[in-house]
Write an enzyme that holds these catalytic residues in place. Structure first.
Site: not given
Ligand SMILES: Cc1cc2nc3c(=O)[nH]c(=O)nc-3n(C[C@H](O)[C@H](O)[C@H](O)COP(=O)(O)OP(=O)(O)OC[C@H]3O[C@@H](n4cnc5c(N)ncnc54)[C@H](O)[C@@H]3O)c2cc1C
Length: 465
Positions: A273, A276, A305, A340, A358, A381
């Site tokens: 993650e 990513w 859209w 997420n 989107w 998105w």
């Molecule tokens: C439509 C959509 C919009 C999103 N908008 C944001 C946003 O504005 N800001 C944001 O930080 N994340 C965003 N995410 C990614 C992700 O949902 C969040 O980072 C995550 O839910 C944060 O929870 P956590 O800190 O417990 O993550 P954990 O699961 O603990 O992951 C650790 C860290 O990895 C990063 N991470 C995790 N998943 C992703 C991912 N899919 N993409 C990029 N980084 C990731 C985050 O920094 C997160 O804190 C988005 C995902 C989607 C599908």
């Protein structure tokens, strides 16, 4: 003569190369932060995020004061006003060196070019550092020197680079002088309380440690279930720069006694993650059109859209008649947070069931999320809308009912946010309408606003056309 450290999306004192480098010079160190309310409005900064930012700005100001470093906090309208305001501050305080960590958005890059020019006019030497990602954007490339367009080879190259080059963490600077007083500052911007989130660097570092000690090992099996608190919830702090990816790696390495380089190793899915997150930041720099409301895949910009405003309102308010979508949206509206898995479900639903652009959803998320960040939000998105780098193929369309059944089987999360469904038996929680009609006819929970199977067909034809 003095040095000036310019704080931006790096509200911390540990692992801050710009601050650390300035602290090693013989010149006294000062610091500055610019509040830019009009710019923030244009970038849809969420009020809850503004509150969290204010708390961390005060926390950094306090820590710097204890280290004998004065933090100037200056309010200007927007980025365009920064070069002259910075130039003025430098003249007033005989600044000869400026230190800052690079940001990645195009508006931020343009601002920094203007600042560099201003500094050259005033004979101020600028020192820029890359600290946002583990590897600077532009440094993880294909064999032919280009940015990857898909995630898996990028992550392989990223891991290989980590294995060969390792990484470095910068310590907190030594005390620079007698401790100073810190006067709490208030940001003039609409705010919603972020009190339930942590407000200091030390607390956030503790949360990182606790997550690694208690939850990292079960992350792979728990991370997809919104009713379980199985993820780190560190994104608000990673996005404000209160902690860094390097610190995450280091804590993970301590707890697991190694970095999990292989897919089947414990901890790998969390590392994945974090990669990513890096991927989307690298994409943003290599393909700046994604910052300009454009699809990563240019051909998807021609999709027309339908953008039904009533559908959009129902989605925003959590009144679509699909319980998992509605619970997720109401959670976002009330807390500024969304899990997420739910982000993926509601994003897919907005685009592929309601046929709304989107970009409408991307903007709504930025306006409400406590962790709203351009690269990850745009990447997420565009992934859901099948317009992005390594996005879901357009024909992969989440079924909101089966997603709910799979990831919130007993409806625990749904019932937390939809009190009107509290009496619905588990068996019917994902399709409660018949049960409500029979046993609780007075309950006001909307019927599904679209039929998923029909909506799916429309999406396929929109993309094919
Ligand atoms: C439509 C959509 C919009 C999103 N908008 C944001 C946003 O504005 N800001 C944001 O930080 N994340 C965003 N995410 C990614 C992700 O949902 C969040 O980072 C995550 O839910 C944060 O929870 P956590 O800190 O417990 O993550 P954990 O699961 O603990 O992951 C650790 C860290 O990895 C990063 N991470 C995790 N998943 C992703 C991912 N899919 N993409 C990029 N980084 C990731 C985050 O920094 C997160 O804190 C988005 C995902 C989607 C599908």
């Amino acid at each position: 003569m003095s040095s000036l450290v310019w704080f931006r999306d790096d509200l911390r004192t540990y692992d801050h190369p710009a601050l650390y480098a300035a602290s090693l010079q013989v010149e006294p160190v000062q610091a500055v932060y610019f509040i830019t309310p009009e710019q923030w409005q244009r970038h849809d900064l969420a009020p809850i995020r503004a509150d969290l930012l204010e708390r961390h700005l005060n926390s950094v100001g306090q820590t710097l004061a204890e280290l004998g470093i004065l933090l100037h906090v200056i309010t200007v309208a927007d980025y365009a006003a920064i070069p002259s305001a910075l130039g003025k501050l430098c003249s007033q305080h005989q600044i000869s060196r400026l230190y800052a960590n690079r940001e990645i958005g195009i508006y931020e890059l343009k601002r920094d070019v203007a600042v560099q020019e201003q500094c050259e006019r005033q004979n101020i030497h600028c020192h820029w550092f890359d600290a946002r990602c583990l590897f600077a954007p532009g440094s993880v490339l294909t064999g032919s020197g280009e940015m990857f367009k898909v995630y898996t080879p990028f992550s392989r190259a990223w891991l290989k680079k980590l294995m060969t080059e390792g990484y470095q963490i910068w310590p907190q600077p030594a005390v620079q002088g007698a401790p100073l007083d810190w006067q709490l500052i208030s940001i003039h911007y609409p705010k919603v309380s972020a009190q339930s989130w942590l407000g200091s660097e030390k607390e956030v570092l503790n949360q990182l440690q606790q997550f690694a000690d208690d939850k990292l090992i079960n992350y792979t099996t728990q991370r997809d279930f919104p009713a379980i608190n199985g993820t780190s919830q560190l994104s608000p702090y990673l996005s404000l720069g209160v902690i860094t990816v390097r610190q995450c790696l280091s804590v993970m390495q301590d707890v697991l006694a190694r970095i999990p380089f292989e897919k089947n190793e414990p901890g790998f899915s969390w590392l994945n993650e974090l990669i990513w997150r890096e991927f989307y930041q690298h994409v943003l720099v290599a393909y700046p059109r994604v910052c300009m409301h454009k699809g990563f895949k240019p051909e998807t910009d021609s999709i027309r859209w339908p953008n039904n405003q009533a559908f959009f309102s129902a989605w925003c308010e959590g009144k679509t008649g699909y319980p998992i979508v509605d619970a997720a949206m109401r959670c976002l509206n009330q807390t500024g947070w969304m899990h997420n898995r739910l982000r993926m479900i509601v994003a897919s639903f907005l685009v592929k069931d309601l046929h709304i652009d989107w970009r409408w959803g991307e903007r709504y998320f930025m306006q409400h999320l406590i962790d709203g960040e351009l690269a990850a939000n745009n990447g997420g998105w565009q992934w859901a809308a099948s317009t992005g780098a390594d996005a879901a193929p357009y024909f992969r369309i989440f079924n909101p009912t089966t997603q709910g059944q799979k990831f919130d089987e007993r409806g625990i999360f749904i019932k937390r946010w939809l009190p009107e469904l509290s009496l619905v038996p588990e068996k019917y929680i994902h399709t409660p309408h018949d049960w409500l009609r029979r046993f609780e006819p007075s309950t006001r929970y909307p019927a599904p606003i679209v039929e998923h199977a029909r909506a799916r067909e429309i999406t396929l034809s929109l993309f094919k056309t």
